[in-house]
Write a protein that holds these residues in place. Structure first.
Motif, mmCIF file in Angstrom:
data_model
loop_
_atom_site.group_PDB
_atom_site.id
_atom_site.type_symbol
_atom_site.label_atom_id
_atom_site.label_comp_id
_atom_site.label_asym_id
_atom_site.label_seq_id
_atom_site.Cartn_x
_atom_site.Cartn_y
_atom_site.Cartn_z
ATOM 1 N N VAL A 480 33.405 22.241 40.476
ATOM 2 C CA VAL A 480 34.685 22.841 40.848
ATOM 3 C C VAL A 480 35.126 23.867 39.810
ATOM 4 C CG1 VAL A 480 37.114 22.354 41.339
ATOM 5 C CG2 VAL A 480 35.341 20.759 42.103
ATOM 6 N N LEU A 481 34.932 23.537 38.530
ATOM 7 C CA LEU A 481 35.355 24.454 37.469
ATOM 8 C C LEU A 481 34.590 25.768 37.543
ATOM 9 C CD1 LEU A 481 36.946 25.097 34.936
ATOM 10 C CD2 LEU A 481 35.206 23.879 33.597
ATOM 11 N N GLY A 482 33.287 25.706 37.729
ATOM 12 C CA GLY A 482 32.497 26.935 37.830
ATOM 13 C C GLY A 482 32.889 27.768 39.030
ATOM 14 N N GLU A 483 33.127 27.095 40.146
ATOM 15 C CA GLU A 483 33.565 27.817 41.338
ATOM 16 C C GLU A 483 34.901 28.511 41.083
ATOM 17 O OE1 GLU A 483 34.613 27.006 46.075
ATOM 18 O OE2 GLU A 483 34.147 25.323 44.739
ATOM 19 N N ALA A 484 35.827 27.800 40.422
ATOM 20 C CA ALA A 484 37.134 28.384 40.113
ATOM 21 C C ALA A 484 36.985 29.613 39.232
ATOM 22 C CB ALA A 484 38.018 27.345 39.434
ATOM 23 N N ASN A 485 36.101 29.532 38.241
ATOM 24 C CA ASN A 485 35.892 30.680 37.351
ATOM 25 C C ASN A 485 35.337 31.881 38.099
ATOM 26 O OD1 ASN A 485 36.846 29.511 34.965
ATOM 27 N ND2 ASN A 485 34.873 28.555 34.518
ATOM 28 N N CYS A 486 34.432 31.639 39.046
ATOM 29 C CA CYS A 486 33.882 32.753 39.843
ATOM 30 C C CYS A 486 34.985 33.413 40.673
ATOM 31 C CB CYS A 486 32.766 32.249 40.762
ATOM 32 S SG CYS A 486 31.178 32.063 39.966
ATOM 33 N N ILE A 487 35.794 32.602 41.321
ATOM 34 C CA ILE A 487 36.884 33.145 42.149
ATOM 35 C C ILE A 487 37.850 33.948 41.280
ATOM 36 C CG2 ILE A 487 38.870 32.520 43.572
ATOM 37 C CD1 ILE A 487 37.220 30.006 44.405
ATOM 38 N N GLN A 488 38.180 33.401 40.129
ATOM 39 C CA GLN A 488 39.085 34.093 39.213
ATOM 40 C C GLN A 488 38.482 35.428 38.764
ATOM 41 O OE1 GLN A 488 40.076 31.730 35.819
ATOM 42 N NE2 GLN A 488 40.976 33.434 34.699
ATOM 43 N N SER A 489 37.203 35.441 38.477
ATOM 44 C CA SER A 489 36.549 36.674 38.035
ATOM 45 C C SER A 489 36.522 37.723 39.143
ATOM 46 C CB SER A 489 35.129 36.365 37.551
ATOM 47 O OG SER A 489 35.163 35.517 36.420
ATOM 48 N N LEU A 490 36.340 37.293 40.383
ATOM 49 C CA LEU A 490 36.422 38.241 41.497
ATOM 50 C C LEU A 490 37.844 38.810 41.586
ATOM 51 C CD1 LEU A 490 34.277 36.257 44.081
ATOM 52 C CD2 LEU A 490 33.701 38.480 43.090
ATOM 53 N N GLY A 491 38.838 37.998 41.223
ATOM 54 C CA GLY A 491 40.200 38.504 41.131
ATOM 55 C C GLY A 491 40.333 39.545 40.036
ATOM 56 N N TYR A 507 43.506 34.743 42.433
ATOM 57 C CA TYR A 507 44.079 33.911 41.373
ATOM 58 C C TYR A 507 44.782 32.681 41.958
ATOM 59 C CZ TYR A 507 43.255 38.024 38.419
ATOM 60 O OH TYR A 507 42.681 39.079 37.753
ATOM 61 N N GLU A 508 45.467 32.883 43.081
ATOM 62 C CA GLU A 508 46.172 31.758 43.695
ATOM 63 C C GLU A 508 45.201 30.775 44.344
ATOM 64 O OE1 GLU A 508 49.035 33.695 46.178
ATOM 65 O OE2 GLU A 508 50.458 33.999 44.521
ATOM 66 N N GLU A 509 43.995 31.251 44.662
ATOM 67 C CA GLU A 509 42.949 30.354 45.155
ATOM 68 C C GLU A 509 42.314 29.573 44.004
ATOM 69 O OE1 GLU A 509 38.666 30.610 47.604
ATOM 70 O OE2 GLU A 509 39.747 32.456 47.064
ATOM 71 N N ALA A 510 42.157 30.239 42.867
ATOM 72 C CA ALA A 510 41.483 29.603 41.731
ATOM 73 C C ALA A 510 42.389 28.633 40.978
ATOM 74 C CB ALA A 510 40.965 30.666 40.767
ATOM 75 N N ARG A 511 43.676 28.955 40.879
ATOM 76 C CA ARG A 511 44.571 28.167 40.026
ATOM 77 C C ARG A 511 44.609 26.681 40.396
ATOM 78 N NH1 ARG A 511 51.091 29.092 39.165
ATOM 79 N NH2 ARG A 511 51.372 27.415 37.625
ATOM 80 N N PRO A 512 44.765 26.311 41.673
ATOM 81 C CA PRO A 512 44.788 24.861 41.977
ATOM 82 C C PRO A 512 43.457 24.174 41.697
ATOM 83 C CG PRO A 512 44.834 26.173 43.997
ATOM 84 C CD PRO A 512 45.056 27.125 42.873
#
Length: 655
Positions: A480-491, A507-512
């Motif tokens: 989950v953490l790696g996925e969140a980091n990827c989404i944040q980086s695309l942001g 960012y709002e997708e990655a934050r939760p």
């Protein structure tokens, strides 16, 4: 015979020995130091009394007669097809020949590969200290296989046994996995082609060992083929203990290639069998491994529950290695939660246990984790020292995954210092190592970091390609953490392109997701980035609120870079509002933090900002030269041209 009290009765070591015998499934070697006489007779009487009770296997006693060689006597017992059996061997004293190697004992060394097929349970060697010295001199490889060692004395005599009682890790030397595979393959082939025939159990036990060696050589498909055939044979013969052991090893192989669903299924198959046969150690290993899967999937509560369930079981059987691994993993959870003090305490608790049992791998992992704490606290020199201390230990034991992790972490230090060329070299060095061992998570993290370098270089297309390559790998292993980091980086890419709506959505997708796994740093980065969007839209109040919300989170986890970036942005808001004195104070505060972590990319940008606010030409010139020196140190010629005219800066380093 008059019974006598032993020193092991008063310090709990007698109970630990009994638990070790009860918990041994397949072949295990135990050394009991007891001189001939009343003490030896007493410990032998204890073994006879325990045999067949409370999961301790039945006993076969072997007392060597004059001239008998130990490995011939053990071979001729005919236990290949027997149920789980304990063999107690005495009489080695006759083979002591001073400080020279003894041929009968040396031949014992050469027979070590066959012992697990001859003895379906613990081999307990009871001998004097002098006999064990002779055995160590003559058969060092055999001695290195011992799983437990205990000195026994009369209760009223000295010297006393050295507390605490500890099980050693039963991990036969495997400096050359390929050679081990070749050796065991040859033995198995010889057994299968033997003219006198072979038993299914004898072959299954060899397949179990061969499969384990293949997994250590990262040949997972072949490993699982051999292990599965062994499990099927054990199941057909009703050998629950050995079937459980095989299922557990199948789980370990699947875990090694990041197939966590299959690994979980194997552990859950093995667990009730271990409980059925009363193997506390097997039960503990399964529970710990289920915790490791939960940890990789960022389910920290479930992982903690598993480790806390396994820890007392390891302590019950005196398995110091299992205990140390659980403590270290609890430290990992604390580290992921950015609770650095708790993490450090766990690693420093585990480290002496690893050293006590001679686990170089465990020691290396603890040192590496202490480096991770330093890295998260932006103490780059301490982090580098830890990684460079751990790296040769991983290489010493041939742990490719540990080596790859250290190299990747050295890349992370270079990346945080904006030394992009050095960082790229480290990631490209680590990436094939992760792929070699089938570690999908490590592979994904390296690809993600290469995307970060491209983003810092404003190569947005290359960065997006890397993040989109990494994201399904993170999802594959449930990270989950790696996925969140990827989404944040695309942001971050969308923000750099001023696509504010897309950036905000990312960012709002990655934050939760960051909040779900307790990643305070990731949450802080998302909040700060939402502040960046507001700042670019000139919504200064909203931006200020975001930075002030993120700032204490960065301070909580000791992330100096994130703290400095927030303060720098607050300075940008003050300058945009015409409050130059506040802006200058904020920039000076941020500059101090950037210098503390030697981050030249942001040092250059901050000096440039201060140049635009300098009250004198001399001070302006000072800041411009300092900016030039900072960017020149990292080869950023693309930025140096901006110093010839004071353009408003629009970027700085990100976490």
């Amino acid at each position: 015979m008059n019974r006598i009290a032993l020193d092991i009765d008063s310090n709990g070591r007698a109970d630990t020995l009994r638990e070790a015998l009860a918990g041994s499934l397949g072949f295990t070697m135990i050394f009991l130091h007891a001189p001939p006489g009343p003490v030896r007779e007493e410990i032998l009487a204890r073994l006879r009394g325990w045999a067949g009770q409370d999961e301790v296997p039945p006993l076969v006693e072997v007392e060597l007669q004059p001239g008998e060689w130990p490995h011939y006597r053990l071979r001729d017992l005919g236990l290949e097809d027997a149920e789980r059996t304990m063999v107690v061997l005495t009489g080695l004293e006759q083979h002591i020949v001073g400080d020279q190697a003894s041929p009968p004992l040396a031949s014992f060394n050469f027979a070590r590969d066959a012992l697990p097929t001859w003895i379906p349970g613990p081999l307990v060697i009871v001998a004097s200290d002098e006999a064990f010295v002779a055995l160590s001199l003559s058969a060092p490889d055999l001695v290195s296989w011992r799983a437990y060692e205990l000195k026994v004395h009369a209760a009223d005599a000295g010297p006393k046994s050295e507390p605490p009682a500890r099980m050693l890790s039963y991990e036969p030397p495997d400096l050359d996995a390929a050679a081990e595979v070749e050796r065991l393959s040859g033995i198995l082939q010889g057994v299968l082609e033997r003219k006198t025939g072979h038993s299914a159990i004898e072959a299954a036990r060899l397949r179990l060992r061969l499969g384990t060696a293949l997994a250590r050589a990262y040949r997972y498909a072949e490993a699982e083929e051999e292990l599965l055939r062994a499990v099927q044979a054990f199941e057909a013969e009703g050998r629950d203990a050995e079937q459980a052991d095989g299922l557990f090893r199948l789980g370990q192989s699947a875990y090694g290639r990041s197939d966590h669903d299959t690994a979980r299924a194997r552990y859950e198959q093995a667990l009730p069998l271990f409980r059925k046969v009363g193997s506390v150690l097997g039960e503990a290993n399964c529970i710990q491994s289920l915790g490791a899967i939960a940890l990789y999937r960022s389910d920290h509560d479930a992982a903690r529950a598993r480790y806390e369930q396994a820890l007392p079981l390891f302590r019950k059987v005196g398995d110091a290695l299992g205990e140390a691994n659980c403590i270290q993993s609890l430290g990992d959870i604390a580290l992921y939660r950015s609770d650095h003090d708790a993490a450090r305490a766990r690693y420093e608790q585990a480290l002496p246990l690893f050293r006590e049992v001679g686990s170089v791998l465990g020691e290396a992992n603890c040192i590496q984790s202490l480096g991770d704490i330093a890295l998260q606290r932006s103490d780059h020199d301490a982090a580098r020292a830890r990684y460079e201390q751990a790296l040769p230990l991983f290489r010493k034991v041939g742990d490719v995954l540990g080596e790859a992790n250290c190299i990747q972490s050295l890349g992370d230090i270079a990346l945080q210092r904006s030394d992009h060329d050095a960082a790229r070299a480290r990631y490209e060095q680590a990436l094939p190592l992760f792929r070699k061992v089938g570690n999908v998570l490590g592979e994904a993290n390296c690809i993600n970091s290469l995307g970060d370098i491209a983003l810092y270089r404003s190569d947005h297309d290359a960065a997006r390609a890397r993040y989109e390559e990494a994201r399904p790998l993170h999802q594959k292993v449930g990270d989950v953490l790696g996925e969140a980091n990827c989404i944040q980086s695309l942001g971050d890419i969308a923000l750099r392109r001023s696509d504010h709506d897309t950036a905000r959505a990312r960012y709002e997708e990655a934050r939760p997701l960051h909040q779900k796994v307790g990643d305070v740093l990731g949450e802080a980065n998302c909040i700060r980035s939402l502040g960046d969007i507001a700042l670019e839209r000139s919504d200064h109040d909203a931006a200020r609120a975001r930075y002030e919300q993120a700032l204490p989170l960065f301070r909580t986890v000791g992330d100096v870079l994130g703290e400095a970036n927030c303060i720098l942005r607050l300075g940008d808001i003050a300058r945009a509002d015409g409050d130059d004195d506040t802006a200058r104070a904020q920039f000076e505060q941020a500059l101090h933090l950037y210098k503390r972590i030697a981050e030249p990319f942001s040092i250059g940008w901050t000096h440039k900002r201060l140049a635009t606010l300098a009250p004198t030409e001399a001070l302006c010139r000072h800041h411009l030269e300092a900016a030039r020196a900072a960017w020149s140190s990292i080869g950023r010629d693309d930025l140096l041209a901006q110093l010839d005219h004071l353009a408003w800066p629009d970027e700085e380093a990100t976490e």
